[in-house]
Structure formats: C-alpha cells, structure tokens
Design a protein around this motif. Structure first.
Motif, PDB file in Angstrom:
ATOM      1  N   THR A   1      30.592 -11.188  -9.718  1.00  0.00           N
ATOM      2  CA  THR A   1      31.645 -12.200  -9.535  1.00  0.00           C
ATOM      3  C   THR A   1      31.486 -12.970  -8.233  1.00  0.00           C
ATOM      4  N   SER A   2      30.993 -12.304  -7.179  1.00  0.00           N
ATOM      5  CA  SER A   2      30.881 -12.971  -5.878  1.00  0.00           C
ATOM      6  C   SER A   2      29.548 -13.689  -5.687  1.00  0.00           C
TER       7      SER A   2
ATOM      8  N   ASP B   1      28.791 -15.870  -9.641  1.00  0.00           N
ATOM      9  CA  ASP B   1      29.862 -16.731 -10.158  1.00  0.00           C
ATOM     10  C   ASP B   1      30.178 -16.455 -11.632  1.00  0.00           C
ATOM     11  N   ARG B   2      30.241 -15.173 -11.996  1.00  0.00           N
ATOM     12  CA  ARG B   2      30.582 -14.810 -13.369  1.00  0.00           C
ATOM     13  C   ARG B   2      32.008 -14.272 -13.387  1.00  0.00           C
ATOM     14  N   ASP B   3      32.703 -14.479 -14.523  1.00  0.00           N
ATOM     15  CA  ASP B   3      34.070 -13.967 -14.614  1.00  0.00           C
ATOM     16  C   ASP B   3      34.038 -12.502 -15.039  1.00  0.00           C
TER      17      ASP B   3
END
Length: 329
Positions: free
Chosen positions: A50-51, A54-56
């Motif tokens: 995620t950090s 940039d994936r949810d």
C-alpha cells in the motif's frame, strides 16, 4: 545467467525456495529456516504494497489469499523439515541470531582443514597448551620434562576425544536430595594403541576410563611405506565397541590407514572409531579423512607439513624414543 562466486570462508545464500533443490541443499553446511508468524507476514505485505506500490488493501488481500498463501503452504513451508535451525519470530529473535553469529565466528577461528573435513577436531589453543607444545618440541628439554608435559597434552586429547562418544540423558540424586539432570556416556569402548608410540597414551586413557580394555597393533613403517602389519591383539568383542585409536603422531597417514582398515575388517563400524593424536601433518589428515569420512580425528595441533624424509615439521623428533628414553642422547 551464470554468477561466479569467489572462494570465501563464509558464503550466505538467501531465498524462499532455497531448500527445494536437493543439489543445493547438499552444498550447505548449515540450513536456517526463518519462521515468521502468518499475521506478521500479512501485515508486512499490506504495509509494503500500500505504501510503496500504491495498491489498495482489497487487492493485496485478494492476491494473498489466492496466490501468496497457497504457494507458501505448498512449496515453502514443506522445506522447513530440511532446516538444521529454525528461528521463530524472524529477525526479532536476537538471541538466536547471536548464537548463529557466534557459531560462524567459531568456525572462522578454526584451522583451514577443519573447514574442509567436518570429522577433524583440533583442540582450541590456549597459552597453556602453546607453552606445553613449546617445551616438548624443544630439543634441549629433558626426558623427565618431555614425559611430564606430553602426558598433560595427551590427557587433554583423550578427554576431548571422550567428549565425542554417544551419550544418553540421565538423572541422579545429589547428597542434598536434589535431582541433577546429566548425561551417561557410552560404556562399550576400548583403546587400541599403535606400537610403540601409541603406548605413551595408554596411561591417560586408563586414568579417564577405569578398567578399559586396550588392544595393540604393530605396523612396520620402514622400507614398505608403513603398510606391513606385523602384529595385532584386539578384544574379541571389539566390533561391538567404540574404539579410541592411539598414536601421538599422524604423518603420512599410511600407518593410520593400515590400522583403521584392520579395525574395520574386525567389524568395527567406521563411525565408531576416534583417532587420537598430539600433532597431525596436513598430508596425513587429507589421506585419512578422505578415505574414512565417518571416522573422527582429534588432535592438539596441525603441523606445517612433511620434509623430504617424510618427517613431520616442525615436529618433535622421534616421539617414542624421547618418551621412553631410547634416543641416542
């Protein structure tokens, strides 16, 4: 792509599928499995993806449940059984990491031959041991001092050799009524001395093992490259015992090979033989360890090598003559 790995004292290999290939496993001296809790692995993956990517969270969880976890369970977790050491809690387990670092440092401090042959054991040198070696190697040392300090060194070698015998756990009651959890060493053992220098080691063995049986082997060393067996007298049940083979000097290894072959021909398993000596020439170590990889050699010092006359150098001269007082002086 082919990667060249330069020779090094320690080579570290890392990878999640490293233990899958048996050919790779066979090249490793120590196999470590870092075991981290599944929740911690998932939390780290979520934080990273995620950090940094940039994936949810939904996508990360979907990939983890469909591909990552099944792959781990099917291909990585089963290789845990091949590990020599399992470290729980991963990199947070500082105690386990410190123990591994200490083990590697100990290996680095060993003689180079010990890194090649895991069945070779050299007693860790101290100033006391170095001082005794200095005295028995000095050509001006008197017979009395030579025998005295040789006996001290021999006792250390014998004690160290006995530490390689199999043992079982044992509990005893102390005089205070408390329980002490200790060990009970194998009692089915015997000594075999290579006449005549090996007889100098018998007293130390008897002092450590009361009533031990000791056999004899005489091998003619001159003119035949040390390969003619002249005499042998061994315990009748030697095949059922662990054997401590006694010879203070390992030179070319020819006499040692002949003695070991005789013991094996009498039914003694190779792994039940512990060869004890004071000093060992590298040439003899190579010969014995290559031919008998399951036998153990215990020595107090590795020499520089052999001279043109196949004498150990720096050595200590004719050990038997100096010990028993039959030298020319």
């Amino acid at each position: 792509m082919i990667w060249q790995v330069n020779p090094s004292d320690v080579i570290l290999l890392e990878g999640i599928l490293l233990f899958h290939d048996p050919r790779v496993r066979g090249l490793m001296n120590m196999k470590i499995f870092v075991d981290t809790d599944a929740d911690v692995r998932l939390a780290r993956r979520i934080k990273r993806d995620t950090s940094q990517n940039d994936r949810d969270i939904g996508t990360v969880l979907d990939q983890y449940s469909k591909f990552v976890k099944p792959a781990f369970d099917d291909f990585i977790l089963p290789t845990k059984k091949y590990a020599d050491i399992i470290i729980p809690r991963g990199g947070d387990n500082h105690v386990a990491i410190d123990l591994i670092v200490q083990h590697i440092c100990t290996k680095l401090g060993q003689h180079d031959l010990c890194k090649i042959y895991p069945n070779l054991y050299v007693i860790q040198s101290t100033f006391q041991i170095r001082g005794m070696h200095t005295l028995i190697r000095d050509s001006q040392t008197t017979k009395h001092d030579f025998v005295f300090y040789s006996d001290r060194l021999i006792r250390l070698v014998v004690e160290h050799g006995l530490g390689h015998l199999p043992f079982s756990e044992m509990q005893v009651i102390t005089p205070t009524g408390s329980v002490y959890s200790g060990v009970d060493f194998c009692k089915r053992l015997c000594g075999v001395s290579v006449i005549r220098s090996g007889e100098s080691m018998e007293n130390a063995l008897r002092a450590c093992c009361k009533g031990i049986k000791i056999g004899k082997i005489l091998i003619h060393r001159e003119g035949d490259n040390g390969q003619q067996l002249v005499y042998e007298k061994l315990p009748n049940d030697i095949s059922e015992r662990h054997v401590l083979l006694l010879d203070p000097i390992l030179g070319t290894g020819n006499s040692a090979v002949q003695a070991i072959k005789l013991l094996i021909s009498k039914g003694v398993p190779e792994g039940n033989i512990i060869f004890l000596n004071l000093i060992s020439a590298p040439q003899g170590v190579h010969v014995v360890c290559k031919k008998f990889p399951r036998l153990k050699i215990v020595t107090s010092e590795i020499e520089h090598g052999l001279n043109e006359e196949f004498r150990v150098i720096p050595g200590m001269g004719e050990f038997g003559d100096r010990y028993f007082g039959t030298d020319d002086d």
